[in-house]
Motif scaffolding. Structure first.
Motif, mmCIF file in Angstrom:
data_model
loop_
_atom_site.group_PDB
_atom_site.id
_atom_site.type_symbol
_atom_site.label_atom_id
_atom_site.label_comp_id
_atom_site.label_asym_id
_atom_site.label_seq_id
_atom_site.Cartn_x
_atom_site.Cartn_y
_atom_site.Cartn_z
ATOM 1 N N ALA A 34 -2.895 3.743 -3.064
ATOM 2 C CA ALA A 34 -2.864 2.786 -3.987
ATOM 3 C C ALA A 34 -2.646 1.644 -3.193
ATOM 4 C CB ALA A 34 -1.725 2.903 -5.120
ATOM 5 N N ASN A 35 -3.265 0.358 -3.889
ATOM 6 C CA ASN A 35 -3.378 -0.949 -3.179
ATOM 7 C C ASN A 35 -2.895 -1.904 -4.162
ATOM 8 O OD1 ASN A 35 -4.173 -1.389 -0.342
ATOM 9 N ND2 ASN A 35 -5.532 -2.715 -1.169
ATOM 10 N N THR A 36 -2.125 -2.775 -3.779
ATOM 11 C CA THR A 36 -1.426 -3.820 -4.504
ATOM 12 C C THR A 36 -1.561 -5.069 -4.151
ATOM 13 O OG1 THR A 36 -0.135 -2.465 -5.868
ATOM 14 C CG2 THR A 36 0.336 -4.463 -6.228
ATOM 15 N N GLU A 48 -3.627 6.530 -11.570
ATOM 16 C CA GLU A 48 -2.428 7.158 -10.905
ATOM 17 C C GLU A 48 -2.489 8.513 -10.510
ATOM 18 O OE1 GLU A 48 2.007 8.151 -12.650
ATOM 19 O OE2 GLU A 48 1.347 5.719 -12.827
ATOM 20 N N GLU A 63 0.696 -1.142 -0.044
ATOM 21 C CA GLU A 63 0.078 -0.098 -0.012
ATOM 22 C C GLU A 63 0.914 1.242 0.002
ATOM 23 O OE1 GLU A 63 -1.827 1.416 3.928
ATOM 24 O OE2 GLU A 63 -1.683 -0.740 4.348
ATOM 25 N N TYR A 95 -7.131 1.141 -11.476
ATOM 26 C CA TYR A 95 -6.005 1.969 -10.901
ATOM 27 C C TYR A 95 -5.971 3.271 -11.751
ATOM 28 C CZ TYR A 95 -1.493 3.691 -9.739
ATOM 29 O OH TYR A 95 -0.437 4.485 -9.384
ATOM 30 N N GLU A 128 -5.790 -4.231 -13.407
ATOM 31 C CA GLU A 128 -5.387 -3.101 -12.984
ATOM 32 C C GLU A 128 -6.420 -1.969 -13.458
ATOM 33 O OE1 GLU A 128 -0.955 -2.409 -13.171
ATOM 34 O OE2 GLU A 128 -1.123 -3.863 -14.530
ATOM 35 N N ALA A 169 -4.354 8.029 -7.112
ATOM 36 C CA ALA A 169 -2.928 7.294 -6.205
ATOM 37 C C ALA A 169 -2.065 8.374 -5.779
ATOM 38 C CB ALA A 169 -2.694 6.261 -6.950
ATOM 39 N N LYS A 196 -4.519 -4.304 -8.725
ATOM 40 C CA LYS A 196 -3.889 -3.134 -8.177
ATOM 41 C C LYS A 196 -5.236 -2.008 -8.346
ATOM 42 C CE LYS A 196 -0.309 0.356 -8.787
ATOM 43 N NZ LYS A 196 1.005 0.439 -9.378
ATOM 44 N N THR A 197 -5.453 -1.105 -7.346
ATOM 45 C CA THR A 197 -6.595 -0.258 -7.226
ATOM 46 C C THR A 197 -5.999 0.970 -6.746
ATOM 47 O OG1 THR A 197 -7.331 -1.034 -5.201
ATOM 48 C CG2 THR A 197 -8.502 -1.874 -7.051
ATOM 49 N N SER A 198 -6.756 2.157 -7.150
ATOM 50 C CA SER A 198 -6.588 3.385 -6.206
ATOM 51 C C SER A 198 -7.908 3.787 -6.019
ATOM 52 C CB SER A 198 -6.409 4.522 -7.306
ATOM 53 O OG SER A 198 -7.357 4.585 -8.543
#
Length: 461
Positions: free
Chosen positions: A152-154, A116, A30, A114, A111, A119, A169-171
């Protein structure tokens, strides 16, 4: 970065195989940014980057898990975690069931959630959002507080059964803006959730706060008499009710343990109002969805209630193993709950207060300190606190002191459910403790429940 993460998981997989250890690897990374306001000033502005690795080893019905906070440069430390988890196995007792190790038949990466720009939102952007959200609303006696959390979360998963992996992967952003009167002790609040930067809308926050602030500054508060009221719940209250329904309602494991008010024989029966529709919908991007669960099972829309008829319990893999049930694709960090809307053309607070009414209506946008009284009958309790209004039958507005509502889900979502708004709202229900897990629920903007009793009524805020 994605390739590096997956390569390290593959290295760990090979290390475990060399050690003749059956293992699964859950990687969570994170990037979290938090700006907090108190007393009309920034009280905290911080960020953190955390990598967690959870290693679970298996030996028949025995299972042991070891978790380490690490970083991608410490591969030797991660490999040592495999050894520790394997050693822990010698001290564990076997389960009463055979746990399933996921077998990924193909690799999967998502993804699409996500953004950017969201994030990596700057401090200047977060501050500008708050300034727009409260522009002209602060005063000597009105103080600002709240939070702007984004990041962001991976998540990546691998195991020793195959070379295939899962990757997500999310934001996300969660905004909470509070204006309070430190002497009179009242607060008004507005929230917002975002999955992309374009979701951010401080103007809508300001509009809601300005209306509530005008009411609370210019209307003398009152203690409400006990009794039954038609109550309109805001979307935040409805989302909290659905969060708890997720726990003591349609969870298969909870039901088997006797902690649910819905029984197995009620599948296919009408349990709640025909106006009540609820789906777990991983196609709704605003809910930060998992399009596959962590066992590799593809997820699609999963009806829970259709016109009040209970359709199915949800089963995560481990509880399905324990109770000899079929998993339903719900081995996820959170579901994507979407409640259906209605036909009432009331989609803003201003529209709500203007409706003609034959009796007083109590508006409760938030239930505070909600908790379970009796899970076996679905009885919950909570108090109003932020921004409640009394919409009087003569067309005027009152400001009530806090009241307590103690009711069952049958009382709230059953035949007393009078109407639901046409439009829905996204409510961010993310928790700020533990690993970052962005969660949001879609609900009608308002819903009205007739003849609900308030059990306590305060004489102050």
């Amino acid at each position: 970065m994605k390739d590096k993460i997956l390569q390290i998981l593959n290295d760990l997989r090979n290390y475990a195989l060399e050690k003749d250890v059956e293992a699964t690897f859950f990687y969570h990374e994170e990037d979290s940014y938090l700006m907090r306001f108190a007393n009309s000033a920034i009280s905290l502005n911080t960020n953190e980057h955390l990598v967690r690795l959870e290693i679970t080893t298996y030996d028949g019905k025995k299972r042991a898990t070891y978790e380490v906070i690490t970083d991608l440069s410490k591969v030797d430390e991660m490999k040592a975690g495999v050894d520790i988890a394997a050693e822990m196995m010698t001290h564990t007792q076997p389960l009463t069931y055979q746990p399933t190790i996921p077998l990924y038949t193909e690799s999967f990466a998502d993804e699409t959630g996500y953004d950017e720009e969201l994030a990596l939102l700057s401090n200047e952007d977060r501050l500008a959002y708050f300034n727009k959200a409260v522009d002209g609303l602060e005063a000597d006696e009105i103080q600002l507080s709240g939070i702007f959390s984004c990041g962001a979360n991976t998540i990546a998963l691998a195991n020793t059964l195959s070379e295939n992996t899962l990757y997500f992967k999310t934001s996300d952003a969660q905004i909470n803006v509070v204006l309070s009167h430190p002497v009179l002790k009242w607060e008004v609040i507005a929230n917002q959730s975002a999955q992309r930067k374009s979701d951010l809308n401080p103007t809508s926050i300001r509009k809601e706060l300005a209306f509530l602030l005008d009411c609370y500054l210019n209307i003398t508060p009152q203690q409400l008499p006990l009794g039954e009221y038609d109550i309109v719940f805001g979307s935040d209250t409805t989302a909290d009710l659905l969060s708890m329904l997720n726990w003591i309602g349609f969870s298969g494991g909870t039901m088997k343990r006797g902690f649910s008010f819905i029984k197995e024989e009620q599948i296919g029966q009408k349990v709640l109002s025909e106006k009540f529709n609820l789906t777990d919908d991983p196609g709704n991007m605003a809910t930060f969805p998992f399009k596959q669960d962590l066992m590799g099972m593809p997820r699609k829309a999963f009806p829970l209630f259709e016109k009040g008829v209970f359709k199915a319990f949800t089963w995560l893999q481990d509880e399905a193993d324990e109770f000899d049930a079929e998993p339903t694709g719900h081995t996820v960090m959170h579901k994507s709950l979407v409640m259906g809307s209605g036909e009432k053309n009331i989609n803003s607070l201003e529209e709500l207060v203007k409706i003609p009414r034959e009796k007083d209506i109590l508006y409760i946008p938030y239930l505070h300190y909600m908790n379970i009284v009796n899970p076996s009958i679905g009885l919950i309790t909570g108090t109003s606190r932020f921004g409640a209004l009394l919409l009087k039958k003569d067309g005027t507005i009152g400001v009530p002191y806090n009241v307590r509502v103690t009711q069952s889900y049958d009382d709230i979502f059953g035949d007393n459910l009078e109407w639901l708004s046409e439009q829905t709202a996204v409510v961010n229900t993310s928790m700020s403790y533990g690993a970052r897990n962005p969660t949001a629920i879609i609900t009608p903007k308002f819903l009205c429940v007739k003849d609900l009793e308030i059990s306590h009524s305060n004489s102050t805020f």
